[in-house]
Write an enzyme that holds these catalytic residues in place. Structure first.
Site, mmCIF file in Angstrom:
data_model
loop_
_atom_site.group_PDB
_atom_site.id
_atom_site.type_symbol
_atom_site.label_atom_id
_atom_site.label_comp_id
_atom_site.label_asym_id
_atom_site.label_seq_id
_atom_site.Cartn_x
_atom_site.Cartn_y
_atom_site.Cartn_z
ATOM 1 N N THR A 1 0.903 -1.159 0.000
ATOM 2 C CA THR A 1 0.000 0.000 0.000
ATOM 3 C C THR A 1 0.928 1.191 0.000
ATOM 4 O O THR A 1 2.086 1.078 0.414
ATOM 5 C CB THR A 1 -0.880 0.022 1.275
ATOM 6 O OG1 THR A 1 -1.940 -0.926 1.136
ATOM 7 C CG2 THR A 1 -1.509 1.380 1.557
ATOM 8 N N THR B 1 -0.943 0.630 6.697
ATOM 9 C CA THR B 1 -0.694 -0.454 5.743
ATOM 10 C C THR B 1 -0.656 -1.758 6.518
ATOM 11 O O THR B 1 -0.180 -1.796 7.649
ATOM 12 C CB THR B 1 0.648 -0.245 5.003
ATOM 13 O OG1 THR B 1 0.994 -1.461 4.316
ATOM 14 C CG2 THR B 1 1.791 0.102 5.930
ATOM 15 N N GLY B 2 -1.175 -2.806 5.929
ATOM 16 C CA GLY B 2 -1.151 -4.093 6.625
ATOM 17 C C GLY B 2 -2.437 -4.854 6.394
ATOM 18 O O GLY B 2 -3.169 -4.590 5.435
ATOM 19 N N ARG C 1 -13.512 -7.541 -2.472
ATOM 20 C CA ARG C 1 -13.061 -7.315 -1.091
ATOM 21 C C ARG C 1 -12.525 -5.879 -0.947
ATOM 22 O O ARG C 1 -11.794 -5.382 -1.795
ATOM 23 C CB ARG C 1 -11.972 -8.328 -0.754
ATOM 24 C CG ARG C 1 -11.320 -8.134 0.631
ATOM 25 C CD ARG C 1 -10.055 -7.301 0.551
ATOM 26 N NE ARG C 1 -9.339 -7.261 1.824
ATOM 27 C CZ ARG C 1 -8.304 -6.464 2.062
ATOM 28 N NH1 ARG C 1 -7.863 -5.649 1.133
ATOM 29 N NH2 ARG C 1 -7.709 -6.453 3.232
ATOM 30 N N VAL C 2 -12.882 -5.231 0.132
ATOM 31 C CA VAL C 2 -12.378 -3.881 0.391
ATOM 32 C C VAL C 2 -11.619 -3.897 1.713
ATOM 33 O O VAL C 2 -12.113 -4.437 2.705
ATOM 34 C CB VAL C 2 -13.538 -2.863 0.461
ATOM 35 C CG1 VAL C 2 -13.010 -1.468 0.779
ATOM 36 C CG2 VAL C 2 -14.301 -2.845 -0.865
ATOM 37 N N GLY C 3 -10.426 -3.325 1.704
ATOM 38 C CA GLY C 3 -9.606 -3.284 2.913
ATOM 39 C C GLY C 3 -9.782 -1.992 3.677
ATOM 40 O O GLY C 3 -10.768 -1.266 3.505
ATOM 41 N N ASP C 4 -8.796 -1.702 4.512
ATOM 42 C CA ASP C 4 -8.882 -0.525 5.390
ATOM 43 C C ASP C 4 -8.527 0.784 4.686
ATOM 44 O O ASP C 4 -8.976 1.855 5.115
ATOM 45 C CB ASP C 4 -7.922 -0.698 6.576
ATOM 46 C CG ASP C 4 -6.479 -0.842 6.107
ATOM 47 O OD1 ASP C 4 -6.234 -1.572 5.117
ATOM 48 O OD2 ASP C 4 -5.584 -0.216 6.713
ATOM 49 N N GLY D 1 -5.768 -5.371 6.275
ATOM 50 C CA GLY D 1 -6.829 -4.377 6.344
ATOM 51 C C GLY D 1 -7.964 -4.730 7.287
ATOM 52 O O GLY D 1 -8.488 -3.860 7.986
HETATM 53 N N1 ASP Z 1 -4.031 -2.482 3.984
HETATM 54 C C1 ASP Z 1 -4.156 -2.980 2.641
HETATM 55 C C2 ASP Z 1 -5.451 -3.710 2.513
HETATM 56 O O1 ASP Z 1 -5.852 -4.388 3.437
HETATM 57 C C3 ASP Z 1 -3.043 -3.880 2.230
HETATM 58 C C4 ASP Z 1 -1.684 -3.601 2.800
HETATM 59 O O2 ASP Z 1 -1.353 -2.484 3.159
HETATM 60 O O3 ASP Z 1 -0.879 -4.527 2.893
HETATM 61 O O4 ASP Z 1 -6.050 -3.647 1.479
#
Ligand code: ASP
Length: 334
Positions: free
Chosen positions: A202, A253-254, A230-233, A256
């Site tokens: 991200t 980032t991570g 799918r929708v993340g954070d 989500g």
């Molecule tokens: N946070 C992002 C998501 O969940 C992915 C990421 O940053 O690794 O879509």
């Protein structure tokens, strides 16, 4: 283990060659960026590749610095910094975005203005080259805050925003990562067998400008092998992105799902507002909350006085910072 960047930065790329951390004093501007907590395993990172990442981060910082140093708004700075990383295939955003389980790309982005608390978010985009600019346009030219794929792309078309074919987003590296992640899934292996680099990524930027206004921007291809839809954070206000002049600007980032469950970005702001914590304390506390839930990742945050936090609980996080003295700092690992 949490790692605070103040302890970790070792490389400074300013002309004076000074190493280490610079805290900003009141009314100064500053910009912090991340290129995702999915850093390549250190042993696998060749010097050439490392240089490429560092150069890419530096280009992003330069784009934002250019805006802030001439007195431009933090919103312009974070958008400019994120666009550079969206255009760079090294990062999981725009070109270089990860693949869904269907072998397609779906991009999410969000921008927030700390002065007005206005925000724009776009999700599951399939053909927009720079999602962050579409999010910004939505914030400024629409009564709505969030649009999903079809609506967002129709809105983009009406406003003459550049669209690209899905092939534009392709990189061999992300394709290979999809194969590895799918192979691990077929074997029923735990997610954590898969490397951070294969799972995460991200890009994001947070800034305070000369007028003391904060802004945050985040853009992503999401998680490798995610189900279509799918929708993340990242595009969720208060989860992966948040900005409020009264407290801070945050980009995460991570994993989500965990950042959403922890309402991570807003929680940092709330801890500052209601408990009087510093941006650093609040960020540490929230990343620990994410970790306890089972999530890995990182975040960047800045407050109006220039207090910073750059934290991650993964191998590394592509990251950088520049202050008004023009001191650029970039790093990847602890
Ligand atoms: N946070 C992002 C998501 O969940 C992915 C990421 O940053 O690794 O879509």
């Amino acid at each position: 283990m949490l790692c605070h960047l103040r302890d970790a930065w070792t490389r400074c790329i300013s002309e004076d060659g000074e190493l280490g951390w610079t805290a900003m004093s009141n009314n100064q501007f500053g910009l912090v960026i991340h290129g995702g907590a999915g850093a390549i395993d250190r042993k696998k990172l060749t010097p050439k590749r490392e240089e490429e990442y560092r150069d890419a981060l530096e280009q992003s910082l330069k784009a934002g610095f250019e805006v802030l140093s001439r007195g431009g708004p933090s919103l312009d700075a974070v958008e400019a910094a994120v666009r550079v990383m969206e255009d760079d295939p090294h990062f999981n955003a725009g070109k270089g975005a990860v693949f869904t389980s269907a072998g397609t790309h779906e991009l999410d982005a969000c921008i927030m203005d700390g002065k007005t608390l206005k925000a724009g978010a776009v999700v599951s985009l399939k053909s927009i080259r720079n999602p962050i600019s579409l999010a910004r346009l939505l914030m400024e030219e629409s009564p709505h805050l969030m649009l999903d794929c079809a609506g967002a792309e129709a809105f983009a078309k009406e406003h003459g925003i550049e669209s690209v074919d899905q092939k534009y987003f392709f990189t061999q590296e992300r394709w290979d990562a999809l194969q590895r992640v799918q192979e691990a899934a077929r074997k029923g292996e735990n997610n954590f067998v898969v490397s951070d680099q294969d799972r995460h990524g991200t890009v994001g930027a947070v800034a305070v400008d000369q007028a003391g206004n904060l802004a945050a921007a985040t853009s992503t291809g999401g998680m490798t092998n995610k189900r279509p839809g799918r929708v993340g954070d990242s595009p969720i206000i208060g989860a992966g992105t948040y900005a409020n002049n009264a407290t801070c600007a945050v980009s995460a980032t991570g994993d989500g799902e965990y950042f959403i469950r922890a309402t991570a970005a807003h929680d940092i702001s709330a801890l500052m507002e209601y408990r009087g914590m510093s941006v650093e304390q609040a960020s540490q506390s929230v990343l620990e909350k994410v970790r306890k839930l089972g999530g890995t990742g990182g975040l960047i945050a800045i407050d109006a006085k220039g207090g910073l936090a750059l934290l991650f609980n993964t191998n590394g996080m592509y990251r950088g910072h520049v202050d008004q003295a023009g001191k650029f700092v970039v790093d990847i690992y602890r």
